[in-house]
Design a protein around this motif. Structure first.
Motif, PDB file in Angstrom:
ATOM      1  N   PHE A   1      -2.696   0.561  -6.009  1.00 49.36           N
ATOM      2  CA  PHE A   1      -2.019   0.376  -4.720  1.00 49.36           C
ATOM      3  C   PHE A   1      -1.835   1.679  -3.949  1.00 49.36           C
TER       4      PHE A   1
ATOM      5  N   HIS B   1       0.857  -1.165   0.000  1.00 47.46           N
ATOM      6  CA  HIS B   1       0.000   0.000   0.000  1.00 47.46           C
ATOM      7  C   HIS B   1       0.899   1.222   0.000  1.00 47.46           C
TER       8      HIS B   1
ATOM      9  N   LYS C   1      -3.362   4.211  -1.764  1.00 49.90           N
ATOM     10  CA  LYS C   1      -4.545   4.157  -0.907  1.00 49.90           C
ATOM     11  C   LYS C   1      -4.957   5.503  -0.335  1.00 49.90           C
TER      12      LYS C   1
END
Length: 144
Positions: free
Chosen positions: A116, A95, A118
């Protein structure tokens, strides 16, 4: 048995700070350490060294939680994202949170196009943001 959310690790995530500003890395690392004293945190002022480490680190055992600045010399945060995007299938879980002084909405939209990425956080990182991220990771299943 744990009683406080701060006792729960980030599911064995390795936290990586990537920012060419040493002071920003130091402050952000202190915020993370304060909230999660047993969490492993690495910081890089050279994005290329961070990429080399991350690509060599690819593992099935631990996920990666990366805080990435966008505006850096030599390799920008944008280039960093493009390189990781090509390798994302090799990671168990990772992340990225953009941690930037930019408040440009176009930057935020562009960054959020990567699956990815976030979140987009304005510097500096705060205690509340670290706890919010941890809560999200506790709720989210580990996935690619």
């Amino acid at each position: 048995m744990t009683n406080k959310i701060t006792d729960i690790p980030f599911y064995k995530y390795l936290i990586i700070l990537v920012d060419d500003d040493r002071l920003s890395n130091l402050l952000n690392k202190k915020i993370i350490d304060k909230n999660f004293p047993n969490q492993k945190v690495l910081d890089f002022i050279f994005p290329k060294k961070a990429l080399t480490f991350i690509l060599d680190y690819i593992t099935e055992k631990e996920g990666l939680l990366i805080f990435l600045d966008l505006n850096m010399p030599l390799i920008s945060g944008w280039e960093f994202l493009k390189i990781l995007n090509k390798k994302k299938q090799y990671f168990k879980s990772f992340h990225i949170y953009i941690l930037s002084s930019s408040i440009n909405h176009i930057d935020k939209k562009k960054a959020m196009k990567y699956s990815f990425v976030k979140g987009f956080i304005s510097k500096p990182l705060t205690n509340e943001e670290v706890r919010e991220i941890q809560n999200k990771l506790l709720i989210q299943p580990l996935s690619r």
